[in-house]
Scaffold this active site. Structure first.
Site, PDB file in Angstrom:
ATOM      1  N   CYS B 353      -0.789  19.372  -8.171  1.00 39.87           N
ATOM      2  CA  CYS B 353      -0.465  20.050  -9.436  1.00 39.87           C
ATOM      3  C   CYS B 353      -1.544  21.000  -9.907  1.00 39.87           C
ATOM      4  O   CYS B 353      -1.544  21.418 -11.060  1.00 39.87           O
ATOM      5  CB  CYS B 353      -0.162  19.057 -10.561  1.00 39.87           C
ATOM      6  N   THR B 354      -2.490  21.312  -9.062  1.00 41.40           N
ATOM      7  CA  THR B 354      -3.495  22.292  -9.479  1.00 41.40           C
ATOM      8  C   THR B 354      -3.408  23.448  -8.504  1.00 41.40           C
ATOM      9  O   THR B 354      -4.258  23.614  -7.657  1.00 41.40           O
ATOM     10  CB  THR B 354      -4.899  21.704  -9.436  1.00 41.40           C
TER      11      THR B 354
END
Ligand SMILES: Cc1ncc(COP(=O)(O)O)c(C=O)c1O
Lengths: 145, 398
Positions: B353-354
């Site tokens: 998620c980054t």
């Protein structure tokens, strides 16, 4: 095809992928498809002339199934007309979905004939063809213009 | 440690994905079961004993959280559904009114989506400018780089205390003092820090803090928003409804409750709140410093062993938390995690998620191992044994 041979073909296409990396992108149509896991990330480059796929490459990072399926697909589609490519695609999806299909048409793509046993991997195996369909669609829009 | 408390550990898995969520001890599970079997009632609604008991437990959790993060006042603790909701409340309930067009917000490319996307939306909505603090060669935020990134327009710095990919611990106290000297505010994403290292919002002078219960032994769907009282007073609710109003009339006169209830509209996740209380008490009983020490010991043990395997690349040797990020050379991370899954070893593959971090470490996808108190060296030995055998990977996964 027995399981060992299938695995050998897949691994060979992962380790020595066909047409991975493109130098001159001019006149190529590009499309990218993210798998729903949003991890597999393949850019497909297809050059179409007179309704025919005359060249194709790919770039990007993906799992072994997606990478090998892209490599094998590219070997099969270069030289095909769009109709022929779509008919190959249809045959391939029928195999993936465990419907009746003509395995003679699929050649090396037969290595994924058991993929339905691992439902989570079906997406990986169909990703390259979904991306191919995107490029074909783009080519049609551009011609209509 | 304390493995007997965790029913999931009977399930024959080696669970190394604690950064995603954690297993729950019996004490937490029991607190949820008790709510549903012994004293189910809504909170802040009834005059009967059951409801008052629930009220008491619900509100006492606020005190437990307050003491756990060293806040000044229980009013500063707002229950939310998790870090994501807390950060969205901060951005859209407070920053939207506090910031002016042209004001700058500093984040980094290693932030979680929940600390990026709300800011990018606010940038579109009201014309703030989101900028990235450069990371150093070890992908860390340095005080020097923060100093150099602050301009007279910098009004907010919003950072994870510990990042979920690289696992570095940021010098939040120093950064807070820099931004305060610039008349700005600091927002801290504590999702990966509060469960693992001591939190002291007063000592660090943190203005806003967000964290999730499920990453610290509590149930899913419960989290916390902390903010200094003076800022919470100014925060606008992003939800309106029952529980947060004190009065409304047909002539449209409306009055809202005081903090903290003003920011908790609708029936709350009561079971989650009670579970959070049990989780914090559980952690406090062991001692968070002891948990952290244990994780660092495991991490160093794993690092030493991983380095003995030729074709393993480690991306964050320098990190000071229980997170290790690696790949098997020339193997896609998802294939590695599938391979490990075959041996019932759970690790996370992907970009965690980054999605912007790839610009920083030059690698899009990695395998992440993140420890918690119940992990052991024996589990690591098993992982190492399987990784040493990684020539077999395609045989196993294809
Ligand atoms: C650093 C960080 N911030 C925010 C979040 C979001 O937490 P939640 O999904 O519980 O809202 C996570 C969870 O993965 C995280 O690791």
């Amino acid at each position: 095809m027995d399981a060992n041979l299938k695995r050998e073909i897949i691994v060979d296409n992962v380790e020595n992928p066909f047409h991975r990396g493109i130098k001159d992108k001019e006149n190529f149509i590009k499309a990218n498809t993210h798998n729903e896991s949003c991890i597999d990330n393949i850019d497909l480059y297809v050059k179409i002339q007179d309704n025919k796929i005359i060249d194709a490459y790919f770039e990007g990072e993906a799992c072994a199934i997606t990478t090998s399926a892209t490599s094998i697909m590219l070997k099969k589609i270069i030289g095909l007309t769009k109709e022929e490519a779509r008919s190959l695609m249809k045959e391939y999806y029928q195999m993936i979905e465990e419907e009746t299909y003509n395995s003679d048409k699929l050649g090396e793509l037969n290595v994924y004939s058991d993929i339905a046993k691992q439902p989570s991997r079906k997406k990986c195996a169909t990703l390259p063809f979904q991306t191919l369909e995107k490029t074909l669609k783009i080519s049609e829009i551009e011609i209509d213009d | 440690m304390n493995r007997e408390d965790f029913p999931m550990l009977n399930e024959d898995y080696i669970y190394f994905d604690n950064g995603a969520t954690t297993f729950k001890p019996n004490q937490v599970i029991q607190s949820v079961v008790d709510y549903y079997t012994k004293y189910t009632a809504n909170s802040h609604r009834g005059d009967y004993d059951l409801s008052q008991k629930v009220d008491y437990l619900y509100e006492s959790t606020r005190d437990v959280v307050k003491n756990f993060i060293k806040a000044n006042n229980s009013k500063e603790i707002i229950f939310t559904s998790g870090t994501t909701m807390s950060l969205n409340m901060i951005v859209f309930g407070f920053m939207k009114y506090f910031l002016k067009p042209g004001d700058e917000v500093l984040i980094t490319k290693a932030e979680h989506a929940s600390n990026v996307l709300p800011w990018l939306e606010l940038e579109k909505e009201i014309g703030i400018v989101v900028k990235y603090i450069p990371l150093d060669d070890n992908h860390k935020v340095t005080v020097e780089n923060v100093k150099n990134s602050i301009t007279k327009n910098t009004k907010v710095i919003s950072l994870a205390y510990v990042t979920n990919v690289i696992g570095d611990v940021r010098p939040i106290k120093e950064i807070a003092s820099l931004i305060h000297a610039n008349n700005g505010l600091i927002v801290v994403d504590g999702a990966q820090s509060v469960p693992h290292i001591k939190t002291d919002v007063t000592y660090d002078d943190i203005d806003f803090l967000a964290f999730s219960g499920h990453k610290m032994l509590a149930p899913t769907g419960i989290g916390v928003l902390y903010a200094k009282e003076k800022y919470l007073e100014l925060m606008k609710p992003i939800s309106y409804g029952g529980g947060m109003n004190s009065r409304f009339e047909s002539n449209k006169e409306v009055e809202y409750k005081e903090l903290p209830l003003r920011l908790e509209a609708g029936t709350q996740n009561i079971a989650g709140v009670l579970g959070l209380q049990a989780a914090i008490k559980y952690i406090e009983e062991i001692g968070i410093d002891k948990i952290h020490e244990h994780e660092i010991e495991l991490k160093n043990y794993l690092l030493t062993k991983l380095k003995e395997i030729d074709n393993i690349e480690i991306y964050n040797q320098e990190s000071d938390s229980g997170i290790i990020v690696f790949n098997i050379k020339n193997i896609f991370s998802e294939d590695t995690s599938r391979y490990l899954n075959h041996y019932h070893i759970c690790v996370r593959a992907g970009n965690h998620c980054t999605k912007m971090v790839k610009d920083e470490i030059g690698i899009k996808n990695t395998c992440r191992i993140s420890f918690y108190l119940y992990n052991t060296k024996e589990e690591i030995d098993k992982l190492i044994e399987v990784l040493k055998d990684n020539k077999k990977i395609y045989e196993v996964i294809l």
